[in-house]
Motif scaffolding. Sequence first.
Motif, mmCIF file in Angstrom:
data_model
loop_
_atom_site.group_PDB
_atom_site.id
_atom_site.type_symbol
_atom_site.label_atom_id
_atom_site.label_comp_id
_atom_site.label_asym_id
_atom_site.label_seq_id
_atom_site.Cartn_x
_atom_site.Cartn_y
_atom_site.Cartn_z
ATOM 1 N N SER A 176 -2.036 -1.003 -25.572
ATOM 2 C CA SER A 176 -0.604 -0.744 -25.746
ATOM 3 C C SER A 176 -0.360 0.347 -26.785
ATOM 4 O O SER A 176 0.556 1.158 -26.644
ATOM 5 C CB SER A 176 0.114 -2.034 -26.154
ATOM 6 O OG SER A 176 -0.408 -2.524 -27.379
ATOM 7 N N GLN A 177 -1.208 0.368 -27.832
ATOM 8 C CA GLN A 177 -1.051 1.413 -28.848
ATOM 9 C C GLN A 177 -1.323 2.789 -28.263
ATOM 10 O O GLN A 177 -0.586 3.740 -28.516
ATOM 11 C CB GLN A 177 -1.996 1.153 -30.025
ATOM 12 C CG GLN A 177 -1.883 2.211 -31.122
ATOM 13 C CD GLN A 177 -2.935 2.059 -32.197
ATOM 14 O OE1 GLN A 177 -3.935 1.364 -32.010
ATOM 15 N NE2 GLN A 177 -2.738 2.718 -33.328
ATOM 16 N N ASN A 229 -1.152 3.661 -25.096
ATOM 17 C CA ASN A 229 -0.071 3.986 -24.158
ATOM 18 C C ASN A 229 1.156 4.504 -24.898
ATOM 19 O O ASN A 229 1.818 5.445 -24.444
ATOM 20 C CB ASN A 229 0.294 2.754 -23.329
ATOM 21 C CG ASN A 229 -0.789 2.372 -22.348
ATOM 22 O OD1 ASN A 229 -1.630 3.199 -21.977
ATOM 23 N ND2 ASN A 229 -0.810 1.121 -21.928
ATOM 24 N N GLU A 230 1.442 3.892 -26.036
ATOM 25 C CA GLU A 230 2.576 4.341 -26.836
ATOM 26 C C GLU A 230 2.343 5.743 -27.397
ATOM 27 O O GLU A 230 3.252 6.585 -27.411
ATOM 28 C CB GLU A 230 2.814 3.352 -27.980
ATOM 29 C CG GLU A 230 4.019 3.668 -28.850
ATOM 30 C CD GLU A 230 5.343 3.501 -28.120
ATOM 31 O OE1 GLU A 230 6.349 4.078 -28.584
ATOM 32 O OE2 GLU A 230 5.372 2.795 -27.092
ATOM 33 N N LEU A 231 1.112 6.024 -27.828
ATOM 34 C CA LEU A 231 0.790 7.357 -28.326
ATOM 35 C C LEU A 231 0.924 8.406 -27.227
ATOM 36 O O LEU A 231 1.436 9.508 -27.456
ATOM 37 C CB LEU A 231 -0.635 7.372 -28.897
ATOM 38 C CG LEU A 231 -0.859 6.604 -30.200
ATOM 39 C CD1 LEU A 231 -2.332 6.584 -30.558
ATOM 40 C CD2 LEU A 231 -0.044 7.213 -31.332
ATOM 41 N N ARG A 249 2.826 8.181 -24.510
ATOM 42 C CA ARG A 249 4.240 8.324 -24.183
ATOM 43 C C ARG A 249 4.977 9.148 -25.243
ATOM 44 O O ARG A 249 5.811 9.992 -24.914
ATOM 45 C CB ARG A 249 4.878 6.945 -24.028
ATOM 46 C CG ARG A 249 6.329 6.966 -23.572
ATOM 47 C CD ARG A 249 6.768 5.609 -23.070
ATOM 48 N NE ARG A 249 6.485 4.548 -24.021
ATOM 49 C CZ ARG A 249 5.567 3.609 -23.841
ATOM 50 N NH1 ARG A 249 4.841 3.596 -22.731
ATOM 51 N NH2 ARG A 249 5.359 2.667 -24.759
ATOM 52 N N ASN A 250 4.634 8.932 -26.508
ATOM 53 C CA ASN A 250 5.286 9.688 -27.573
ATOM 54 C C ASN A 250 4.929 11.172 -27.498
ATOM 55 O O ASN A 250 5.798 12.037 -27.610
ATOM 56 C CB ASN A 250 4.887 9.134 -28.946
ATOM 57 C CG ASN A 250 5.624 7.861 -29.294
ATOM 58 O OD1 ASN A 250 6.687 7.579 -28.756
ATOM 59 N ND2 ASN A 250 5.054 7.071 -30.185
ATOM 60 N N SER A 280 8.479 10.998 -25.239
ATOM 61 C CA SER A 280 9.482 10.429 -26.139
ATOM 62 C C SER A 280 9.602 11.174 -27.460
ATOM 63 O O SER A 280 10.700 11.299 -28.009
ATOM 64 C CB SER A 280 9.154 8.953 -26.421
ATOM 65 O OG SER A 280 9.105 8.225 -25.219
ATOM 66 N N ASN A 281 8.473 11.648 -28.008
ATOM 67 C CA ASN A 281 8.483 12.338 -29.300
ATOM 68 C C ASN A 281 7.796 13.693 -29.172
ATOM 69 O O ASN A 281 7.087 14.119 -30.093
ATOM 70 C CB ASN A 281 7.790 11.475 -30.360
ATOM 71 C CG ASN A 281 8.179 11.864 -31.769
ATOM 72 O OD1 ASN A 281 9.256 12.391 -32.007
ATOM 73 N ND2 ASN A 281 7.295 11.618 -32.716
ATOM 74 N N ASP A 304 -3.679 10.649 -30.787
ATOM 75 C CA ASP A 304 -2.391 11.235 -31.158
ATOM 76 C C ASP A 304 -2.455 12.758 -31.102
ATOM 77 O O ASP A 304 -1.552 13.413 -30.572
ATOM 78 C CB ASP A 304 -2.000 10.769 -32.562
ATOM 79 C CG ASP A 304 -0.698 11.384 -33.031
ATOM 80 O OD1 ASP A 304 0.361 10.937 -32.570
ATOM 81 O OD2 ASP A 304 -0.748 12.321 -33.846
#
Length: 234
Positions: free
Chosen positions: A2-3, A5-7, A9-10, A14-15, A130
């Motif tokens: 999940s971490q 995937n969040e990286l 997506r960001n 998203s970011n 990242d």
Amino acid sequence: MSQFNELARNGLWSNNPALVQLLGLCPLLAVSGSVVNALGLGLATLLVLVGSNVSVSLIRHHVPETVRLPAFVMIIAAFVTCADLLMQAYTYQLHQILGIFIPLIVTNCAILGRADGFAAKNPLLPAATDGLMMGLGFAAVLVVLGAVRELFGQGTLFTQMDLLFGPIAANWGITVFPHYDFLFLVLPPGAFFATGLLIALKNLIDDRKARLRATQQPNSPTENRRVRVTGTIR
């Protein structure tokens, strides 16, 4: 997972450093006149981002707070020098076209921001992920912007790709609009205009996705309580 995937997506959406953080706009606007220029700078920035994030993560417990930022800048400068020398050795003509914007990667706020804001606080693998995702997000915006400006400014796509990939890419160029030239998009004002359109498009997509999620979600607990209290009063 999940971490990571969040990286991803960001970094990609998203970011995104170019469309959300609005960092690194100087090279983004200056060299995005064609796909090959944008891709060359995007790959160089990606190399520097991953390398600097990995290095900063490895030394994060061994650098005193007083020299933290100078140390990060030296690390970034070392990787920029490596990217510069590699481009001089293997893509010399493209290196000449990009000119000063390769050394100026050192001053890209997106790279120093990720080194100080994320890599200095996280282990090796998340830091590398990242850097990879932020670099891919920045490179993707560069390539899309380069494609838009090349297509609607010159009527072509993928011209001079041999500058980056060698003779095998000599025939990759496509002429979409013959005898076409729109000088506005080729010049720097066109870069500002095209970048603004990309940012507006992203915001529009995010807004529609948020509205769609809002319509698909059930009523919030507050709304349910309000319905129950209204029913009781009646």
